[in-house]
Enzyme design. Structure first.
Site, PDB file in Angstrom:
ATOM      1  N   CYS A   1       0.817  -1.231   0.000  1.00  0.00           N
ATOM      2  CA  CYS A   1       0.000   0.000   0.000  1.00  0.00           C
ATOM      3  C   CYS A   1       0.843   1.270   0.000  1.00  0.00           C
ATOM      4  O   CYS A   1       0.344   2.350  -0.306  1.00  0.00           O
ATOM      5  CB  CYS A   1      -0.944   0.004   1.181  1.00  0.00           C
TER       6      CYS A   1
ATOM      7  N   HIS B   1      -3.616   7.105   2.285  1.00  0.00           N
ATOM      8  CA  HIS B   1      -3.947   5.775   1.778  1.00  0.00           C
ATOM      9  C   HIS B   1      -5.329   5.383   2.308  1.00  0.00           C
ATOM     10  O   HIS B   1      -5.654   5.620   3.472  1.00  0.00           O
ATOM     11  CB  HIS B   1      -2.887   4.778   2.249  1.00  0.00           C
TER      12      HIS B   1
ATOM     13  N   ASN C   1     -10.006  -0.379  -0.697  1.00  0.00           N
ATOM     14  CA  ASN C   1      -8.543  -0.287  -0.673  1.00  0.00           C
ATOM     15  C   ASN C   1      -7.983  -0.900  -1.959  1.00  0.00           C
ATOM     16  O   ASN C   1      -8.026  -2.113  -2.137  1.00  0.00           O
ATOM     17  CB  ASN C   1      -8.022  -1.028   0.570  1.00  0.00           C
TER      18      ASN C   1
HETATM   19  C1  LIG Z   1      -9.982  -5.688   9.155  1.00  0.00           C
HETATM   20  C2  LIG Z   1     -10.656  -4.684  10.068  1.00  0.00           C
HETATM   21  C3  LIG Z   1     -11.616  -3.815   9.297  1.00  0.00           C
HETATM   22  C4  LIG Z   1     -11.460  -5.458  11.126  1.00  0.00           C
HETATM   23  O1  LIG Z   1     -12.064  -4.550  12.008  1.00  0.00           O
HETATM   24  P1  LIG Z   1     -11.933  -4.736  13.589  1.00  0.00           P
HETATM   25  O2  LIG Z   1     -12.745  -3.673  14.192  1.00  0.00           O
HETATM   26  O3  LIG Z   1     -10.462  -4.787  13.906  1.00  0.00           O
HETATM   27  O4  LIG Z   1     -12.611  -6.112  13.766  1.00  0.00           O
HETATM   28  P2  LIG Z   1     -12.005  -7.431  14.425  1.00  0.00           P
HETATM   29  O5  LIG Z   1     -11.054  -8.074  13.494  1.00  0.00           O
HETATM   30  O6  LIG Z   1     -11.551  -7.124  15.826  1.00  0.00           O
HETATM   31  O7  LIG Z   1     -13.309  -8.293  14.503  1.00  0.00           O
HETATM   32  C5  LIG Z   1     -14.440  -7.896  15.297  1.00  0.00           C
HETATM   33  C6  LIG Z   1     -15.546  -8.905  15.077  1.00  0.00           C
HETATM   34  O8  LIG Z   1     -16.119  -8.702  13.774  1.00  0.00           O
HETATM   35  C7  LIG Z   1     -16.114  -9.922  13.048  1.00  0.00           C
HETATM   36  N1  LIG Z   1     -15.934  -9.629  11.635  1.00  0.00           N
HETATM   37  C8  LIG Z   1     -14.780  -9.549  10.930  1.00  0.00           C
HETATM   38  N2  LIG Z   1     -15.046  -9.253   9.649  1.00  0.00           N
HETATM   39  C9  LIG Z   1     -16.375  -9.120   9.557  1.00  0.00           C
HETATM   40  C10 LIG Z   1     -17.242  -8.795   8.492  1.00  0.00           C
HETATM   41  N3  LIG Z   1     -16.801  -8.553   7.254  1.00  0.00           N
HETATM   42  N4  LIG Z   1     -18.566  -8.722   8.746  1.00  0.00           N
HETATM   43  C11 LIG Z   1     -19.046  -8.967   9.979  1.00  0.00           C
HETATM   44  N5  LIG Z   1     -18.273  -9.271  11.021  1.00  0.00           N
HETATM   45  C12 LIG Z   1     -16.951  -9.344  10.810  1.00  0.00           C
HETATM   46  C13 LIG Z   1     -14.969 -10.702  13.618  1.00  0.00           C
HETATM   47  O9  LIG Z   1     -15.148 -12.074  13.373  1.00  0.00           O
HETATM   48  C14 LIG Z   1     -15.063 -10.357  15.074  1.00  0.00           C
HETATM   49  O10 LIG Z   1     -16.067 -11.133  15.661  1.00  0.00           O
HETATM   50  P3  LIG Z   1     -15.903 -11.719  17.152  1.00  0.00           P
HETATM   51  O11 LIG Z   1     -15.751 -10.513  18.020  1.00  0.00           O
HETATM   52  O12 LIG Z   1     -17.161 -12.483  17.330  1.00  0.00           O
HETATM   53  O13 LIG Z   1     -14.654 -12.539  17.090  1.00  0.00           O
HETATM   54  C15 LIG Z   1      -9.615  -3.809  10.819  1.00  0.00           C
HETATM   55  O14 LIG Z   1      -8.884  -4.607  11.709  1.00  0.00           O
HETATM   56  C16 LIG Z   1      -8.673  -3.132   9.901  1.00  0.00           C
HETATM   57  O15 LIG Z   1      -9.041  -2.259   9.144  1.00  0.00           O
HETATM   58  N6  LIG Z   1      -7.385  -3.485   9.977  1.00  0.00           N
HETATM   59  C17 LIG Z   1      -6.368  -2.871   9.177  1.00  0.00           C
HETATM   60  C18 LIG Z   1      -6.474  -3.448   7.819  1.00  0.00           C
HETATM   61  C19 LIG Z   1      -5.652  -2.690   6.837  1.00  0.00           C
HETATM   62  O16 LIG Z   1      -5.501  -1.504   6.926  1.00  0.00           O
HETATM   63  N7  LIG Z   1      -5.166  -3.443   5.884  1.00  0.00           N
HETATM   64  C20 LIG Z   1      -4.493  -2.955   4.771  1.00  0.00           C
HETATM   65  C21 LIG Z   1      -3.142  -2.569   5.119  1.00  0.00           C
HETATM   66  S1  LIG Z   1      -2.725  -1.371   4.023  1.00  0.00           S
END
Ligand SMILES: CC(C)(COP(=O)(O)OP(=O)(O)OC[C@H]1O[C@@H](n2cnc3c(N)ncnc32)[C@H](O)[C@@H]1OP(=O)(O)O)[C@@H](O)C(=O)NCCC(=O)NCCS
Length: 332
Positions: free
Chosen positions: A116, A256, A286
Site C-alpha cells: 500500500c 492511503h 482499498n
Molecule cells: C480488518 C478490520 C476492518 C477489522 O475490524 P476490527 O474492528 O479490527 O474487527 P475485528 O477483526 O476485531 O473483529 C471484530 C468482530 O467482527 C467480526 N468480523 C470480521 N469481519 C467481519 C465482516 N466482514 N462482517 C461482519 N463481522 C466481521 C470478527 O469475526 C469479530 O467477531 P468476534 O468478536 O465475534 O470474534 C480492521 O482490523 C482493519 O481495518 N485493519 C487494518 C487493515 C488494513 O488496513 N489493511 C491494509 C493494510 S494497508
C-alpha cells in the site's frame, strides 16, 4: 545553482466498470452493509472482470488518459515505474507491458513492490531521477488488481479490497513546487501479519497450496490496524514538523484508503479537519498501490497551484511513509 525539483504535471486514473457493493458481499459471506460501513467506511469497490485481464489493463488505461490530457508525446517518456503487488506475472515487470502498450518506446521500466506504500516509494524514486537531472519525463503508476488475490469466502479481507490504478507525470521545474520532501520506512517484522503464503519462491504453487487456499491475502487485521494507526500518524507528523507545516499550511491530506478510522486518526494527530481530507474509500475500497494516485485523479480539479499536500501511506511489509508535495498546476 537553482535546485531542480520534480513537479507533478499531470494525472491519470482508471477503475473498472463492475461495482461490487456491500449488498452483494452480504450474499457471499456472513457480513452486513452496516458492519462494513461503520468499521471501514467502504460502501462499494470496483472489480476487473474477464479472462486474461491483469493489473496492466488498469495501468494502461490510466497512463493513456494522462497522455491524452497532458498531450505529451509518449516517445518522450524516459522512465515508467509501476508500483504493484499484483503484477500480471512474476516476470516480466508489468511496467514493461504498460510502457510498450502506451507507446513509451524509448522508456525503460520496472516494478516496485511495497504494497500500500508502493506509490509513495515509486514517487520518491521517480522524483530522484528528475532531481538528479538524469531524466525529464518520468511516469509513476500505482495500481492493483486485488480481486485476483482475494479469498471471497474470508469476510475479514474480501470486504476491504478493490481494483484500480492511477498515475502521475513527473517533470523538472525550478519553481518552488513539486516533491518537496519524503520519509519512507519499512520493517520486515510485519511479514507475519500481512502476506500471501504461497506462490513465491519460498513456497511455489502446488496442488497443496491451492487446496489450502494459500494464494490469497492473509491478514491479521487487528495487529495491522494498530501498527497502521500509530505509524501513519507518526510519519505524517514528522514530515509536517520538519517542513514547518502547521495544520493551516496543509491544504489537503491525501491518505492511503485502507480504513476510514485509520485516516481519521492520522488527521487528528496533525490537526487536519475532515473538509481537508481527500477520500474515496467509500467508492473504491482499498486498491493498495492505487489509492493515492486515484485520489489525485478524482480531486484534480480541486487542487490549486501552490497547495501543500501531505501524502501518507501504510501497508504490507510493513512499509509506510509520507511525502510532502507542493501542487504545480491549476486545472481549468
Ligand atoms: C480488518 C478490520 C476492518 C477489522 O475490524 P476490527 O474492528 O479490527 O474487527 P475485528 O477483526 O476485531 O473483529 C471484530 C468482530 O467482527 C467480526 N468480523 C470480521 N469481519 C467481519 C465482516 N466482514 N462482517 C461482519 N463481522 C466481521 C470478527 O469475526 C469479530 O467477531 P468476534 O468478536 O465475534 O470474534 C480492521 O482490523 C482493519 O481495518 N485493519 C487494518 C487493515 C488494513 O488496513 N489493511 C491494509 C493494510 S494497508
Amino acid at each position: 545553482m537553482t535546485k531542480i525539483r520534480a513537479a507533478i504535471t499531470g494525472v491519470g486514473g482508471y477503475v473498472p466498470d463492475y461495482v461490487l457493493t456491500n449488498q452483494e458481499l452480504e450474499t457471499m459471506v456472513e457480513t452486513s452493509d452496516e458492519w462494513i460501513t461503520t468499521r471501514t467506511g467502504i460502501k462499494e469497490r470496483r472489480i476487473l472482470k474477464g479472462d486474461n485481464q491483469g493489473v496492466s489493463v488498469l495501468g494502461i488505461n490510466a497512463v493513456k488518459e494522462m497522455i491524452e490530457k497532458t498531450k505529451i508525446d509518449p516517445r518522450e517518456i524516459d522512465l515508467l515505474i509501476f508500483a504493484t503487488v499484483t503484477a500480471d506475472m512474476t516476470f516480466p515487470a508489468t511496467a514493461n507491458i504498460v510502457a510498450t502498450a502506451v507507446g513509451a518506446v524509448n522508456a525503460f521500466s520496472y516494478d516496485i513492490s511495497a504494497a500500500c506504500s508502493g506509490f509513495l516509494f515509486a514517487l520518491t524514486t521517480g522524483a530522484s531521477f528528475i532531481e538528479s537531472g538524469m531524466y525529464k519525463k518520468v511516469v509513476v503508476v500505482g495500481g492493483d488488481k486485488m480481486s485476483a488475490i482475494m479469498d471471497y469466502t474470508d469476510r475479514t479481507t474480501c470486504i476491504i479490497f478493490g481494483d484500480g490504478a492511477g498515475c502521475v507525470l513527473l517533470e523538472p521545474t525550478t519553481e518552488n513546487v513539486g516533491i518537496m520532501d519524503s520519509i519512507l520506512k519499512s520493517d520486515g517484522a510485519g511479514e507475519s501479519y500481512l502476506h500471501m503464503k504461497a506462490g513465491g519462491s519460498r513456497k511455489p504453487a502446488s496442488h497443496e497450496t491451492v487446496n489450502a487456499r494459500q494464494h490469497y491475502v492473509y491478514q491479521e487485521g487487528a495487529a495491522v490496524y494498530k501498527f497502521a494507526v500509530t505509524n501513519m500518524a507518526e510519519v505524517s507528523a514528522q514530515i509536517a514538523e520538519r517542513n514547518n507545516l502547521n495544520s493551516e499550511d496543509i491544504a489537503w491530506l491525501v491518505p492511503h484508503q485502507a480504513n476510514k478510522r485509520i485516516i481519521d486518526a492520522t488527521a487528528n494527530r496533525i490537526g487536519i479537519t475532515e473538509d481537508k481530507i481527500l477520500m474515496n474509500i467509500d467508492r473504491y475500497g482499498n486498491t493498495t498501490a492505487g489509492t493515492i494516485p486515484l485520489l489525485l485523479w478524482d480531486y484534480e480539479k480541486k487542487l490549486k497551484k501552490g497547495d501543500n499536500l501531505l501524502l501518507a501511506a501504510f501497508g504490507g511489509g510493513f512499509t509506510w511513509g509520507a511525502v510532502y508535495v507542493k501542487w504545480a498546476y491549476n486545472t481549468n
